[in-house]
Scaffold this motif. Structure first.
Motif, short mmCIF file in Angstrom:
data_model
loop_
_atom_site.label_atom_id
_atom_site.label_comp_id
_atom_site.label_asym_id
_atom_site.label_seq_id
_atom_site.Cartn_x
_atom_site.Cartn_y
_atom_site.Cartn_z
N TRP A 60 6.86 -50.68 -28.64
CA TRP A 60 6.49 -49.53 -27.80
C TRP A 60 5.86 -48.44 -28.66
CZ3 TRP A 60 10.66 -45.48 -26.28
CH2 TRP A 60 10.04 -44.37 -25.69
N LYS A 61 6.56 -48.05 -29.72
CA LYS A 61 6.11 -46.91 -30.52
C LYS A 61 4.83 -47.22 -31.30
CE LYS A 61 10.71 -45.08 -30.53
NZ LYS A 61 12.01 -45.11 -31.15
N GLN A 62 4.67 -48.48 -31.70
CA GLN A 62 3.46 -48.86 -32.46
C GLN A 62 2.29 -49.20 -31.54
OE1 GLN A 62 2.85 -49.40 -35.94
NE2 GLN A 62 4.70 -48.23 -36.30
N GLY A 63 2.59 -49.88 -30.43
CA GLY A 63 1.51 -50.40 -29.60
C GLY A 63 1.14 -49.56 -28.40
N PHE A 64 2.12 -48.80 -27.87
CA PHE A 64 1.88 -48.05 -26.63
C PHE A 64 2.48 -46.64 -26.71
CE2 PHE A 64 2.23 -52.59 -25.75
CZ PHE A 64 0.99 -52.83 -25.18
N PRO A 65 2.21 -45.91 -27.79
CA PRO A 65 2.82 -44.58 -27.94
C PRO A 65 2.36 -43.58 -26.89
CG PRO A 65 1.12 -44.89 -29.59
CD PRO A 65 1.29 -46.21 -28.89
N HIS A 66 1.23 -43.86 -26.24
CA HIS A 66 0.70 -42.96 -25.22
C HIS A 66 1.40 -43.13 -23.87
CE1 HIS A 66 -1.36 -46.79 -24.96
NE2 HIS A 66 -1.66 -46.51 -23.69
N LEU A 67 2.24 -44.17 -23.74
CA LEU A 67 2.95 -44.43 -22.48
C LEU A 67 4.40 -43.99 -22.59
CD1 LEU A 67 1.68 -48.06 -21.72
CD2 LEU A 67 0.81 -45.91 -20.78
N ASP A 68 4.99 -43.57 -21.45
CA ASP A 68 6.43 -43.32 -21.48
C ASP A 68 7.15 -44.66 -21.59
OD1 ASP A 68 6.75 -44.47 -18.88
OD2 ASP A 68 6.59 -42.54 -17.90
N ARG A 69 8.45 -44.61 -21.83
CA ARG A 69 9.21 -45.84 -22.09
C ARG A 69 9.10 -46.84 -20.94
NH1 ARG A 69 14.31 -48.40 -22.35
NH2 ARG A 69 14.84 -49.00 -24.49
N GLU A 70 9.23 -46.38 -19.70
CA GLU A 70 9.19 -47.29 -18.55
C GLU A 70 7.83 -47.99 -18.45
OE1 GLU A 70 10.34 -44.99 -15.13
OE2 GLU A 70 12.37 -44.71 -15.90
N ALA A 71 6.75 -47.25 -18.56
CA ALA A 71 5.42 -47.84 -18.48
C ALA A 71 5.16 -48.77 -19.66
CB ALA A 71 4.35 -46.74 -18.42
N ALA A 72 5.62 -48.38 -20.84
CA ALA A 72 5.43 -49.22 -22.02
C ALA A 72 6.20 -50.53 -21.88
CB ALA A 72 5.86 -48.48 -23.28
N TYR A 73 7.42 -50.45 -21.42
CA TYR A 73 8.22 -51.67 -21.26
C TYR A 73 7.64 -52.59 -20.18
CZ TYR A 73 11.95 -51.12 -24.65
OH TYR A 73 12.66 -51.06 -25.83
N ARG A 74 7.08 -52.02 -19.14
CA ARG A 74 6.42 -52.86 -18.13
C ARG A 74 5.24 -53.58 -18.76
NH1 ARG A 74 5.71 -53.58 -12.25
NH2 ARG A 74 7.46 -52.18 -11.97
N GLU A 75 4.46 -52.86 -19.55
CA GLU A 75 3.33 -53.49 -20.23
C GLU A 75 3.80 -54.52 -21.25
OE1 GLU A 75 -0.36 -54.74 -20.98
OE2 GLU A 75 0.26 -53.46 -19.32
N LEU A 76 4.90 -54.24 -21.94
CA LEU A 76 5.45 -55.23 -22.87
C LEU A 76 5.90 -56.48 -22.11
CD1 LEU A 76 7.46 -52.94 -25.30
CD2 LEU A 76 5.44 -54.33 -25.86
N GLY A 77 6.44 -56.32 -20.91
CA GLY A 77 6.81 -57.47 -20.08
C GLY A 77 5.59 -58.30 -19.71
N ARG A 78 4.52 -57.63 -19.34
CA ARG A 78 3.26 -58.33 -19.02
C ARG A 78 2.75 -59.08 -20.25
NH1 ARG A 78 1.44 -52.96 -16.70
NH2 ARG A 78 1.97 -53.09 -14.48
N GLN A 79 2.74 -58.38 -21.38
CA GLN A 79 2.26 -59.00 -22.61
C GLN A 79 3.14 -60.18 -23.02
OE1 GLN A 79 -0.69 -58.35 -24.08
NE2 GLN A 79 -0.97 -57.03 -22.31
N LEU A 80 4.45 -60.04 -22.84
CA LEU A 80 5.37 -61.14 -23.11
C LEU A 80 4.99 -62.36 -22.28
CD1 LEU A 80 7.89 -62.52 -24.24
CD2 LEU A 80 9.24 -61.25 -22.53
N ALA A 81 4.73 -62.15 -21.00
CA ALA A 81 4.36 -63.27 -20.12
C ALA A 81 3.06 -63.91 -20.58
CB ALA A 81 4.24 -62.78 -18.67
N TYR A 82 2.04 -63.09 -20.83
CA TYR A 82 0.75 -63.63 -21.24
C TYR A 82 0.84 -64.34 -22.59
CZ TYR A 82 -1.54 -61.14 -17.42
OH TYR A 82 -1.92 -60.70 -16.18
N GLY A 83 1.63 -63.79 -23.51
CA GLY A 83 1.80 -64.44 -24.80
C GLY A 83 2.65 -65.69 -24.71
N PHE A 84 3.70 -65.65 -23.90
CA PHE A 84 4.58 -66.80 -23.75
C PHE A 84 3.83 -68.03 -23.24
CE2 PHE A 84 7.53 -69.38 -21.17
CZ PHE A 84 8.41 -69.78 -22.17
N ILE A 85 2.92 -67.84 -22.30
CA ILE A 85 2.19 -68.99 -21.76
C ILE A 85 1.19 -69.56 -22.77
CG2 ILE A 85 2.56 -68.38 -19.34
CD1 ILE A 85 -0.28 -67.32 -19.22
#
Length: 180
Positions: A60-85
């Motif tokens: 979050w702090k390195q990749g999405f510092p411009h987002l609040d925690r909730e928005a960053a974690y949602r984006e991390l969830g999306r990225q996790l899905a895209y990376g996992f596949i």
């Protein structure tokens, strides 16, 4: 890394999916991950949940510092899905999603929780046509926004345009409403 470990673990495939495949961790991000116990050049088969939690904070702090925690974690969830596949295991899962469809994908979420090393309750309640509530209870590491982003992409991979909303946040659980 946390001094007291709970005994819960997170599969190394999730680290590979998020940090290697999706975020391409190198430089400052890779260095910061090493400080919490993750060497992206030599991933382990599993990590303590505490390491996962700290690595998510780093991302979050390195990749999405411009987002609040909730928005960053949602984006991390999306990225996790895209990376996992893009992992070996994820490719197998991804092939099945369009065949599975959105209803069966959601209905299988409780059985997927059995893959975790900690037992918590997952309940799926139909709310109407193409609309469900998914409740997670008894999870000390609940991350509603991460899961919302992950499920949003999972549903999209089944062939629908989903909406996933966090409706309840509690210290040991959360609820999501999913529709399409």
């Amino acid at each position: 890394m946390s001094a007291t470990l709970s005994g819960r673990v997170t599969q190394g495939t999730f680290f590979e999916g998020l940090f290697v495949r999706a975020l391409g961790a190198e430089g400052a991000l890779a260095d910061a991950l090493r400080t919490v116990g993750v060497d992206v050049r030599r991933l382990q088969s599993s990590y303590p949940i505490e390491v996962w939690n700290e690595a998510l904070e780093v991302a979050w702090k390195q990749g999405f510092p411009h987002l609040d925690r909730e928005a960053a974690y949602r984006e991390l969830g999306r990225q996790l899905a895209y990376g996992f596949i893009r992992t070996l295991v994820g490719k197998v899962v991804d092939v099945s999603l369009p065949v599975l469809g959105p209803e069966r994908f959601i209905q299988r979420l409780p059985s997927l929780s059995k893959l975790d090393t900690f037992e918590y309750q997952v309940e799926v309640v139909p709310l109407g046509e193409r609309r469900y509530r998914v409740s997670y209870r008894g999870d000390p590491d609940a991350k509603p926004d991460l899961m919302a982003g992950l499920f949003e992409v999972g549903l999209r991979r089944t062939g629908v345009d989903p909406t996933v909303v966090v409706t309840v946040r509690e210290p040991m659980g959360f609820e999501l409403e999913m529709s399409w």
